[in-house]
Motif scaffolding. Structure first.
Motif, PDB file in Angstrom:
ATOM      1  N   LYS A 164       2.477   6.385  -7.065  1.00 11.92           N
ATOM      2  CA  LYS A 164       1.351   7.063  -7.716  1.00 11.92           C
ATOM      3  C   LYS A 164       1.308   8.554  -7.382  1.00 11.92           C
ATOM      4  O   LYS A 164       1.274   9.395  -8.270  1.00 11.92           O
ATOM      5  CB  LYS A 164       0.029   6.399  -7.329  1.00 11.92           C
ATOM      6  N   SER A 165       1.328   8.893  -6.086  1.00  9.13           N
ATOM      7  CA  SER A 165       1.131  10.300  -5.714  1.00  9.13           C
ATOM      8  C   SER A 165       2.367  11.163  -5.933  1.00  9.13           C
ATOM      9  O   SER A 165       2.246  12.316  -6.344  1.00  9.13           O
ATOM     10  CB  SER A 165       0.646  10.408  -4.272  1.00  9.13           C
ATOM     11  N   LEU A 201       3.056  13.519   2.486  1.00  9.99           N
ATOM     12  CA  LEU A 201       3.013  12.103   2.854  1.00  9.99           C
ATOM     13  C   LEU A 201       3.672  11.888   4.212  1.00  9.99           C
ATOM     14  O   LEU A 201       3.268  11.018   4.973  1.00  9.99           O
ATOM     15  CB  LEU A 201       3.716  11.246   1.795  1.00  9.99           C
ATOM     16  N   GLN A 233       0.824  -1.206   0.000  1.00  8.90           N
ATOM     17  CA  GLN A 233       0.000   0.000   0.000  1.00  8.90           C
ATOM     18  C   GLN A 233       0.864   1.264   0.000  1.00  8.90           C
ATOM     19  O   GLN A 233       0.614   2.199  -0.765  1.00  8.90           O
ATOM     20  CB  GLN A 233      -0.931  -0.003   1.207  1.00  8.90           C
ATOM     21  N   LEU A 234       1.883   1.311   0.863  1.00  9.69           N
ATOM     22  CA  LEU A 234       2.766   2.478   0.915  1.00  9.69           C
ATOM     23  C   LEU A 234       3.505   2.643  -0.411  1.00  9.69           C
ATOM     24  O   LEU A 234       3.579   3.733  -0.960  1.00  9.69           O
ATOM     25  CB  LEU A 234       3.769   2.366   2.062  1.00  9.69           C
ATOM     26  N   THR A 275       4.546  16.906  -2.408  1.00  9.29           N
ATOM     27  CA  THR A 275       3.779  15.679  -2.178  1.00  9.29           C
ATOM     28  C   THR A 275       4.459  14.808  -1.131  1.00  9.29           C
ATOM     29  O   THR A 275       3.803  14.271  -0.236  1.00  9.29           O
ATOM     30  CB  THR A 275       3.606  14.900  -3.500  1.00  9.29           C
ATOM     31  N   GLN A 309      -0.792  -1.098 -10.456  1.00 10.85           N
ATOM     32  CA  GLN A 309      -1.723  -0.292  -9.668  1.00 10.85           C
ATOM     33  C   GLN A 309      -1.336   1.189  -9.661  1.00 10.85           C
ATOM     34  O   GLN A 309      -2.193   2.056  -9.523  1.00 10.85           O
ATOM     35  CB  GLN A 309      -1.765  -0.786  -8.219  1.00 10.85           C
ATOM     36  N   ALA A 310      -0.036   1.477  -9.783  1.00  9.48           N
ATOM     37  CA  ALA A 310       0.458   2.854  -9.612  1.00  9.48           C
ATOM     38  C   ALA A 310       0.178   3.763 -10.800  1.00  9.48           C
ATOM     39  O   ALA A 310      -0.029   4.958 -10.625  1.00  9.48           O
ATOM     40  CB  ALA A 310       1.951   2.840  -9.319  1.00  9.48           C
ATOM     41  N   ASP A 322       1.256  11.126 -10.416  1.00  3.54           N
ATOM     42  CA  ASP A 322       0.337  12.271 -10.340  1.00  3.54           C
ATOM     43  C   ASP A 322       1.029  13.624 -10.485  1.00  3.54           C
ATOM     44  O   ASP A 322       0.338  14.637 -10.625  1.00  3.54           O
ATOM     45  CB  ASP A 322      -0.439  12.250  -9.013  1.00  3.54           C
ATOM     46  N   THR A 377       2.710   1.632  -3.442  1.00  2.00           N
ATOM     47  CA  THR A 377       1.790   2.092  -4.479  1.00  2.00           C
ATOM     48  C   THR A 377       1.468   3.568  -4.296  1.00  2.00           C
ATOM     49  O   THR A 377       1.480   4.349  -5.255  1.00  2.00           O
ATOM     50  CB  THR A 377       0.486   1.267  -4.463  1.00  2.00           C
ATOM     51  N   ASN A 378       1.199   3.973  -3.057  1.00  5.87           N
ATOM     52  CA  ASN A 378       0.846   5.360  -2.768  1.00  5.87           C
ATOM     53  C   ASN A 378       1.988   6.312  -3.138  1.00  5.87           C
ATOM     54  O   ASN A 378       1.758   7.366  -3.740  1.00  5.87           O
ATOM     55  CB  ASN A 378       0.471   5.508  -1.293  1.00  5.87           C
ATOM     56  N   VAL A 379       3.216   5.963  -2.808  1.00  4.35           N
ATOM     57  CA  VAL A 379       4.356   6.840  -3.109  1.00  4.35           C
ATOM     58  C   VAL A 379       4.575   6.940  -4.617  1.00  4.35           C
ATOM     59  O   VAL A 379       4.719   8.040  -5.158  1.00  4.35           O
ATOM     60  CB  VAL A 379       5.634   6.366  -2.384  1.00  4.35           C
TER      61      VAL A 379
END
Length: 154
Positions: free
Chosen positions: A59-60, A79, A52-53, A75, A126-127, A64, A55-57
């Motif tokens: 992606k965001s 985070l 989860q972490l 960003t 996912q990212a 993004d 993917t979040n890093v």
């Protein structure tokens, strides 16, 4: 103009404080939601990166913020947990084995501890959209799986 820049630099440095942590000099930036602290000799934490972490890093902080990644530092500050190395300009997470670096119009994320190559492939998928995020060949170092995700700029 130079006097003005020198004055601004001195004010910025005066707003920071020097702390000694583990024998290392650390530059601690003033508290801010949009600035990552800068440290001398920064490095990553030791905990394995979660799916989860990771993917979040990616992606965001990378996908993004394309095409120029100008919002990546802001960003990462939002985070939380990141410190930027003053010499290499790499952003290191202080808890997790994770780093982010902007290189030649690309955003590079290196992480250690994903469970398998399949988990790394799933994270890439996912990212971001197909063809935007690439995955290096995973490598095992000291028993931990390390992968590098590279996001292309515009």
């Amino acid at each position: 103009m130079r006097a003005c820049l020198a004055s601004l630099t001195m004010m910025a440095l005066a707003a920071c404080q020097t702390d000694v942590s583990g024998g290392q000099a650390v530059l601690v930036a003033p508290p801010s939601d949009d600035v990552v602290p800068v440290a001398f000799a920064a490095g990553p934490g030791r905990r394995a990166v979660t799916q989860q972490l990771g993917t979040n890093v990616v992606k965001s902080a990378c996908v993004d913020t394309r095409p120029r990644f100008t919002r990546t530092p802001e960003t990462l500050a939002r985070l939380g947990g990141f410190v930027q190395d003053a010499q290499t300009l790499t952003y290191f997470h202080q808890t997790y084995d994770l780093s982010v670096k902007l290189i030649d119009g690309r955003c590079s994320v290196v992480m250690g501890g994903l469970k398998s190559t399949d988990a790394a492939i799933a994270l890439r998928d996912q990212a971001g959209p197909d063809g935007v995020v690439s995955l290096s060949q995973p490598r095992r170092i000291d028993g931990r799986l390390y992968v590098r995700f590279l996001t292309k700029g515009g």
